[in-house]
Motif scaffolding. Structure first.
Motif, PDB file in Angstrom:
ATOM      1  N   PRO A 109       0.819  -1.225   0.000  1.00 47.33           N
ATOM      2  CA  PRO A 109       0.000   0.000   0.000  1.00 47.33           C
ATOM      3  C   PRO A 109       0.848   1.268   0.000  1.00 47.33           C
ATOM      4  O   PRO A 109       1.905   1.337   0.622  1.00 47.33           O
ATOM      5  CB  PRO A 109      -0.803  -0.126   1.306  1.00 47.33           C
ATOM      6  N   LEU A 110       0.353   2.275  -0.690  1.00 43.54           N
ATOM      7  CA  LEU A 110       1.076   3.542  -0.782  1.00 43.54           C
ATOM      8  C   LEU A 110       1.137   4.267   0.553  1.00 43.54           C
ATOM      9  O   LEU A 110       2.072   5.045   0.797  1.00 43.54           O
ATOM     10  CB  LEU A 110       0.414   4.439  -1.833  1.00 43.54           C
ATOM     11  N   CYS A 111       0.149   4.034   1.418  1.00 40.79           N
ATOM     12  CA  CYS A 111       0.147   4.726   2.711  1.00 40.79           C
ATOM     13  C   CYS A 111       1.387   4.391   3.533  1.00 40.79           C
ATOM     14  O   CYS A 111       1.823   5.197   4.358  1.00 40.79           O
ATOM     15  CB  CYS A 111      -1.130   4.409   3.491  1.00 40.79           C
ATOM     16  N   ASP A 112       1.972   3.214   3.296  1.00 37.81           N
ATOM     17  CA  ASP A 112       3.187   2.820   4.012  1.00 37.81           C
ATOM     18  C   ASP A 112       4.437   3.403   3.364  1.00 37.81           C
ATOM     19  O   ASP A 112       5.530   3.303   3.934  1.00 37.81           O
ATOM     20  CB  ASP A 112       3.315   1.301   4.040  1.00 37.81           C
ATOM     21  N   ARG A 113       4.296   4.005   2.202  1.00 38.53           N
ATOM     22  CA  ARG A 113       5.460   4.449   1.430  1.00 38.53           C
ATOM     23  C   ARG A 113       5.554   5.974   1.323  1.00 38.53           C
ATOM     24  O   ARG A 113       6.506   6.505   0.751  1.00 38.53           O
ATOM     25  CB  ARG A 113       5.403   3.822   0.040  1.00 38.53           C
ATOM     26  N   VAL A 114       4.557   6.666   1.859  1.00 39.49           N
ATOM     27  CA  VAL A 114       4.541   8.125   1.772  1.00 39.49           C
ATOM     28  C   VAL A 114       5.706   8.734   2.532  1.00 39.49           C
ATOM     29  O   VAL A 114       6.373   9.655   2.048  1.00 39.49           O
ATOM     30  CB  VAL A 114       3.200   8.679   2.285  1.00 39.49           C
ATOM     31  N   GLN A 115       5.974   8.226   3.732  1.00 40.18           N
ATOM     32  CA  GLN A 115       7.069   8.763   4.532  1.00 40.18           C
ATOM     33  C   GLN A 115       8.401   8.671   3.777  1.00 40.18           C
ATOM     34  O   GLN A 115       9.188   9.619   3.759  1.00 40.18           O
ATOM     35  CB  GLN A 115       7.178   8.002   5.856  1.00 40.18           C
ATOM     36  N   GLY A 116       8.627   7.539   3.133  1.00 41.67           N
ATOM     37  CA  GLY A 116       9.856   7.367   2.372  1.00 41.67           C
ATOM     38  C   GLY A 116       9.951   8.345   1.217  1.00 41.67           C
ATOM     39  O   GLY A 116      11.042   8.839   0.891  1.00 41.67           O
ATOM     40  N   LEU A 117       8.812   8.651   0.590  1.00 46.58           N
ATOM     41  CA  LEU A 117       8.803   9.607  -0.519  1.00 46.58           C
ATOM     42  C   LEU A 117       9.149  11.007  -0.016  1.00 46.58           C
ATOM     43  O   LEU A 117       9.894  11.748  -0.671  1.00 46.58           O
ATOM     44  CB  LEU A 117       7.434   9.598  -1.193  1.00 46.58           C
ATOM     45  N   PHE A 118       8.621  11.372   1.137  1.00 47.16           N
ATOM     46  CA  PHE A 118       8.962  12.663   1.726  1.00 47.16           C
ATOM     47  C   PHE A 118      10.463  12.750   2.018  1.00 47.16           C
ATOM     48  O   PHE A 118      11.104  13.771   1.773  1.00 47.16           O
ATOM     49  CB  PHE A 118       8.179  12.884   3.022  1.00 47.16           C
ATOM     50  N   GLU A 119      11.006  11.667   2.531  1.00 42.97           N
ATOM     51  CA  GLU A 119      12.412  11.677   2.959  1.00 42.97           C
ATOM     52  C   GLU A 119      13.385  11.825   1.796  1.00 42.97           C
ATOM     53  O   GLU A 119      14.499  12.313   1.980  1.00 42.97           O
ATOM     54  CB  GLU A 119      12.714  10.404   3.744  1.00 42.97           C
ATOM     55  N   ILE A 120      12.979  11.408   0.598  1.00 40.43           N
ATOM     56  CA  ILE A 120      13.887  11.525  -0.554  1.00 40.43           C
ATOM     57  C   ILE A 120      13.602  12.775  -1.382  1.00 40.43           C
ATOM     58  O   ILE A 120      14.165  12.947  -2.463  1.00 40.43           O
ATOM     59  CB  ILE A 120      13.819  10.269  -1.457  1.00 40.43           C
ATOM     60  N   GLY A 121      12.715  13.636  -0.868  1.00 39.29           N
ATOM     61  CA  GLY A 121      12.565  14.955  -1.482  1.00 39.29           C
ATOM     62  C   GLY A 121      11.295  15.234  -2.239  1.00 39.29           C
ATOM     63  O   GLY A 121      11.085  16.360  -2.693  1.00 39.29           O
ATOM     64  N   VAL A 122      10.413  14.235  -2.410  1.00 38.76           N
ATOM     65  CA  VAL A 122       9.135  14.483  -3.095  1.00 38.76           C
ATOM     66  C   VAL A 122       8.094  14.805  -2.019  1.00 38.76           C
ATOM     67  O   VAL A 122       7.547  13.910  -1.380  1.00 38.76           O
ATOM     68  CB  VAL A 122       8.687  13.268  -3.924  1.00 38.76           C
ATOM     69  N   GLN A 123       7.866  16.080  -1.816  1.00 37.37           N
ATOM     70  CA  GLN A 123       6.990  16.515  -0.737  1.00 37.37           C
ATOM     71  C   GLN A 123       5.736  17.230  -1.226  1.00 37.37           C
ATOM     72  O   GLN A 123       4.877  17.588  -0.426  1.00 37.37           O
ATOM     73  CB  GLN A 123       7.773  17.427   0.219  1.00 37.37           C
ATOM     74  N   ASP A 124       5.659  17.464  -2.516  1.00 36.84           N
ATOM     75  CA  ASP A 124       4.496  18.140  -3.088  1.00 36.84           C
ATOM     76  C   ASP A 124       3.579  17.096  -3.720  1.00 36.84           C
ATOM     77  O   ASP A 124       3.695  16.755  -4.900  1.00 36.84           O
ATOM     78  CB  ASP A 124       4.952  19.166  -4.126  1.00 36.84           C
ATOM     79  N   ILE A 125       2.670  16.553  -2.915  1.00 36.57           N
ATOM     80  CA  ILE A 125       1.766  15.483  -3.346  1.00 36.57           C
ATOM     81  C   ILE A 125       0.328  15.973  -3.241  1.00 36.57           C
ATOM     82  O   ILE A 125      -0.089  16.497  -2.203  1.00 36.57           O
ATOM     83  CB  ILE A 125       1.943  14.210  -2.494  1.00 36.57           C
ATOM     84  N   ASN A 126      -0.431  15.821  -4.313  1.00 34.94           N
ATOM     85  CA  ASN A 126      -1.844  16.199  -4.347  1.00 34.94           C
ATOM     86  C   ASN A 126      -2.688  14.980  -4.693  1.00 34.94           C
ATOM     87  O   ASN A 126      -2.303  14.166  -5.545  1.00 34.94           O
ATOM     88  CB  ASN A 126      -2.086  17.282  -5.395  1.00 34.94           C
ATOM     89  N   PHE A 127      -3.852  14.864  -4.073  1.00 35.65           N
ATOM     90  CA  PHE A 127      -4.820  13.812  -4.386  1.00 35.65           C
ATOM     91  C   PHE A 127      -6.056  14.462  -5.021  1.00 35.65           C
ATOM     92  O   PHE A 127      -6.507  15.522  -4.581  1.00 35.65           O
ATOM     93  CB  PHE A 127      -5.247  13.058  -3.135  1.00 35.65           C
ATOM     94  N   ILE A 128      -6.609  13.805  -6.038  1.00 31.07           N
ATOM     95  CA  ILE A 128      -7.843  14.262  -6.676  1.00 31.07           C
ATOM     96  C   ILE A 128      -8.798  13.071  -6.783  1.00 31.07           C
ATOM     97  O   ILE A 128      -8.400  11.990  -7.208  1.00 31.07           O
ATOM     98  CB  ILE A 128      -7.583  14.837  -8.082  1.00 31.07           C
ATOM     99  N   TYR A 129     -10.051  13.292  -6.403  1.00 32.18           N
ATOM    100  CA  TYR A 129     -11.068  12.241  -6.483  1.00 32.18           C
ATOM    101  C   TYR A 129     -12.364  12.823  -7.042  1.00 32.18           C
ATOM    102  O   TYR A 129     -12.629  14.022  -6.932  1.00 32.18           O
ATOM    103  CB  TYR A 129     -11.371  11.656  -5.100  1.00 32.18           C
ATOM    104  N   GLY A 130     -13.196  11.955  -7.613  1.00 27.48           N
ATOM    105  CA  GLY A 130     -14.549  12.343  -7.951  1.00 27.48           C
ATOM    106  C   GLY A 130     -15.419  12.258  -6.706  1.00 27.48           C
ATOM    107  O   GLY A 130     -15.136  11.475  -5.789  1.00 27.48           O
TER     108      GLY A 130
END
Length: 460
Positions: A332-353
């Motif tokens: 699951p991506l929820c377990d991988r968000v912290q790692g993404l922040f740590e390597i510099g990708v901190q601008d994340i947006n979610f869009i849903y209908g």
């Protein structure tokens, strides 16, 4: 080498003899019923299964003759033309080595580029044609932006659309992700893109996230449009499913679906083997799914969708490598968000209908888990999971808003604000019920009849 491919008894690449179809049918029946067969009963079933196998092989032969890459290319141009999008795009095939190509539609900026290009990656078994309704607005509001025009690319993943369709041999989640990520990186290099705003839909959102993990310095902003694989599978989910389908017929259907999923049988497999009826099945699905939207282009979208499914299977076999039955992710991506922040990708947006079966509350949980980070969650009104098709202008407007959003901007949506955007008829539906996509959507439509208020756009 064939042993490394997903076991798909309906795969177009396997010339299945009637004996293998007999084996498949017998194994399936024994699995779903939990019973054993006498030799006589097995032979009797074999006669019927062999007859079915002959019909299936004939259907597959029909599909092979009625679907080609040239047909798909023509269908793509037709659906783009139907929406007035063809004049805004440059269709191109980028060679990425090893006799492979990546197909894309480029919407060039009208003036000198002032911002990182937007790269849109479609969802499962989709492609450039699915964004034909959005291209005019993408041209007007991004490529022709009065201050900061930017290039826009809509790209077919490797193994789908008009990109190459190599044999899919990945076994693990990591190998599967790399099948797509590596080809996207080669496409980026060939197109001389330094940094990009990466927007992925559904399974394409999951894979866009995986790309950002491997190449964080190439992703300026990550926009996840109704992404697959965000949450964990809920505790007790399997037990609830089994209880709901506790009858003999229910168990038979449930076990059949799970068995087919685990063996790599895909929706496209059935379309290919439906032969002359396959196109009609897709047409009915498109007509029913998007009946509330303008229908001028639906016949062209239906033709494009059918041909995309009918051609040789490749990337589609990633489905059960990434997702468990009922679309829960193995990683699951929820377990991988912290790692993404740590390597510099901190601008994340979610869009849903707003009627999305991929519940936006999963993104809110991610937002809540990381209060020190700005993670906007946007909603597109009058749209479900296929938000870019169901509300084309609303989708583009929301993407533009997400691109303009600055980290730490007070205009970013808070959890309470997003919940207020949820219409009253949606609030009546518990987040954990009903179980299953089809039932959830049916319940959503039932509740919608009692709607008394309209949904505001997230950025209003």
């Amino acid at each position: 080498t064939e042993s490394r491919r997903p076991l798909d008894p309906l795969s177009p690449s396997l010339n299945i003899p009637q004996t293998r179809m007999l084996w498949f049918g017998a194994r399936l029946m024994r699995y779903v019923t939990g019973t054993s067969f006498t030799r006589a009963a097995l032979v009797g079933d074999g006669v019927l299964i062999s007859a079915a196998a002959g019909a299936l092989m004939g259907s597959r032969a029909y599909t092979s003759l009625s679907a080609s890459e040239g047909d798909l290319r023509q269908a793509e141009e037709q659906v783009l033309r139907a929406n007035g999008a063809l004049k805004f795009v440059r269709l191109r095939d980028t060679e990425i080595g090893e006799d492979l190509k990546i197909h894309s539609a480029h919407i060039p900026a009208e003036r000198s580029v002032g911002s990182a290009p937007l790269v849109i990656m479609p969802g499962y078994a989709a492609g450039v044609g699915w964004y034909s309704r959005n291209i005019p607005d993408l041209h007007a509001k991004l490529a022709n932006h009065h201050k900061n025009p930017r290039d826009v690319h809509v790209v077919d993943w490797l193994g789908t659309g008009l990109s190459s369709r190599p044999k899919f041999r990945a076994e693990s989640v990591e190998e599967t992700e790399n099948f797509f990520v590596a080809s996207l990186e080669k496409w980026r290099q060939k197109n001389h893109i330094d940094q990009m705003v990466l927007c992925g839909h559904s399974l394409g959102g999951y894979l866009a996230f995986a790309y950002a993990e491997q190449y964080p310095h190439r992703v300026k902003k990550l926009v996840l449009s109704s992404p697959a694989g965000v949450p964990h599978e809920p505790l007790g989910y399997k037990e609830k499913i089994q209880a709901r389908w506790s009858s003999f017929t229910g168990r038979l259907m449930l076990n059949t679906v799970i068995w087919l999923w685990e063996k790599g049988v895909t929706p496209a497999s059935f379309i290919r083997y439906a032969g002359p009826w396959g196109e009609g099945l897709v047409d009915k699905y498109i007509s029913r799914r998007f009946r509330d939207s303008h229908a001028d282009d639906l016949k062209h979208l239906s033709k494009y969708a059918y041909l995309n499914l009918a051609l040789y299977g490749s990337g589609e076999y990633a489905l059960n490598r990434i997702l468990k039955p009922f679309a829960w992710a193995h990683k699951p991506l929820c377990d991988r968000v912290q790692g993404l922040f740590e390597i510099g990708v901190q601008d994340i947006n979610f869009i849903y209908g707003t009627t999305d079966w991929m519940d936006h509350t999963h993104a809110l949980e991610v937002k809540k888990a990381f209060p020190s980070y700005d993670i906007p969650v946007w909603t597109v009104p009058n749209a479900g999971h296929q938000l870019h098709v169901q509300n084309p202008s609303g989708f583009v407007e929301t993407v533009v808003t997400a691109l303009d959003h600055k980290q730490g901007d007070a205009s970013g949506i808070t959890i309470s604000h997003t919940e207020e955007l949820r219409p009253k008829w949606m609030q009546k539906i518990p987040s954990d019920a009903p179980i299953g996509r089809a039932e959830r959507e049916r319940a959503t439509m039932r509740a919608r009849k009692h709607a008394t208020t309209a949904v505001e756009t997230a950025h209003a």
